[in-house]
Write a protein that holds these residues in place. Sequence first.
Motif, PDB file in Angstrom:
ATOM      1  N   ALA A  10       4.305   0.766  -7.688  1.00 22.99           N
ATOM      2  CA  ALA A  10       3.496   0.184  -6.614  1.00 22.99           C
ATOM      3  C   ALA A  10       4.323   0.174  -5.336  1.00 22.99           C
ATOM      4  O   ALA A  10       5.543  -0.027  -5.369  1.00 22.99           O
ATOM      5  CB  ALA A  10       3.087  -1.238  -6.983  1.00 22.99           C
ATOM      6  N   GLU A  11       3.665   0.397  -4.212  1.00 20.62           N
ATOM      7  CA  GLU A  11       4.370   0.403  -2.928  1.00 20.62           C
ATOM      8  C   GLU A  11       5.165  -0.893  -2.728  1.00 20.62           C
ATOM      9  O   GLU A  11       6.261  -0.878  -2.189  1.00 20.62           O
ATOM     10  CB  GLU A  11       3.359   0.584  -1.793  1.00 20.62           C
ATOM     11  N   GLN A  12       4.619  -2.012  -3.202  1.00 20.53           N
ATOM     12  CA  GLN A  12       5.299  -3.297  -3.064  1.00 20.53           C
ATOM     13  C   GLN A  12       6.574  -3.366  -3.911  1.00 20.53           C
ATOM     14  O   GLN A  12       7.407  -4.245  -3.713  1.00 20.53           O
ATOM     15  CB  GLN A  12       4.363  -4.455  -3.481  1.00 20.53           C
ATOM     16  N   SER A  20       3.031  -6.285  -9.118  1.00 17.02           N
ATOM     17  CA  SER A  20       2.164  -5.594  -8.159  1.00 17.02           C
ATOM     18  C   SER A  20       1.388  -4.443  -8.791  1.00 17.02           C
ATOM     19  O   SER A  20       0.408  -3.968  -8.218  1.00 17.02           O
ATOM     20  CB  SER A  20       2.994  -5.057  -7.001  1.00 17.02           C
ATOM     21  N   THR A  21       1.807  -3.990  -9.947  1.00 16.44           N
ATOM     22  CA  THR A  21       1.196  -2.809 -10.559  1.00 16.44           C
ATOM     23  C   THR A  21      -0.303  -2.963 -10.816  1.00 16.44           C
ATOM     24  O   THR A  21      -1.069  -2.057 -10.479  1.00 16.44           O
ATOM     25  CB  THR A  21       1.935  -2.433 -11.860  1.00 16.44           C
ATOM     26  N   THR A  60      -2.650  -4.362  -9.316  1.00 12.84           N
ATOM     27  CA  THR A  60      -3.507  -4.308  -8.127  1.00 12.84           C
ATOM     28  C   THR A  60      -3.181  -3.128  -7.213  1.00 12.84           C
ATOM     29  O   THR A  60      -3.735  -3.025  -6.120  1.00 12.84           O
ATOM     30  CB  THR A  60      -3.393  -5.618  -7.322  1.00 12.84           C
ATOM     31  N   SER A  61      -2.300  -2.252  -7.661  1.00 12.37           N
ATOM     32  CA  SER A  61      -1.911  -1.101  -6.842  1.00 12.37           C
ATOM     33  C   SER A  61      -2.719   0.123  -7.256  1.00 12.37           C
ATOM     34  O   SER A  61      -2.446   0.745  -8.285  1.00 12.37           O
ATOM     35  CB  SER A  61      -0.417  -0.815  -7.000  1.00 12.37           C
ATOM     36  N   GLU A 109      -2.624   2.999  -5.980  1.00 12.22           N
ATOM     37  CA  GLU A 109      -1.754   4.176  -5.985  1.00 12.22           C
ATOM     38  C   GLU A 109      -0.963   4.276  -7.283  1.00 12.22           C
ATOM     39  O   GLU A 109      -0.881   5.338  -7.894  1.00 12.22           O
ATOM     40  CB  GLU A 109      -0.800   4.158  -4.785  1.00 12.22           C
ATOM     41  N   ALA A 110      -0.337   3.170  -7.702  1.00  8.44           N
ATOM     42  CA  ALA A 110       0.461   3.191  -8.937  1.00  8.44           C
ATOM     43  C   ALA A 110      -0.425   3.490 -10.140  1.00  8.44           C
ATOM     44  O   ALA A 110      -0.066   4.301 -11.000  1.00  8.44           O
ATOM     45  CB  ALA A 110       1.180   1.861  -9.127  1.00  8.44           C
TER      46      ALA A 110
END
Length: 140
Positions: free
Chosen positions: A26-28, A83-84, A86-87, A89-90
């Motif tokens: 995840a970007e976060q 964060s995964t 809700t990501s 992208e991930a």
Amino acid sequence: MGLAPALDLDGEWTAMAPKTVFLAFAEQDELFRDLFIAQWARAGDQAWFLDSPGNGTCPGEWKKEVRERIRDCDGVIALVGGSTPTSAEALWQIECAVAVGKPLLGLWVENEHRSKPAEMGPARCETWTWENIGDFIDRI
């Protein structure tokens, strides 16, 4: 990176090309990715690690480039944290790895967040240890 040693059929050490592993995250969780890369750089040259292209890529091109990187790699490691789930992208990166049939390993990056994404299917999530990572790389 150089060539990693491996035993051949005669029990002799030979040079083996490093494996290429895509890192899904995840970007976060970019700090976990940076820590992973920094630690690995000190551990040897058994594998190359790739991740998704930067934020400057348009969404359609981003997905195309990620798909190509995953297709071209030997396996995928997903850094799984709070964060995964809700990501988008991930989760898409993980879905892409499963869709193209790449070996996949999830690594827990936070002890308090251990929820395996359903998108991983039967792939395992394990504790972030160099032994677990090395075993995965040896299997791919």
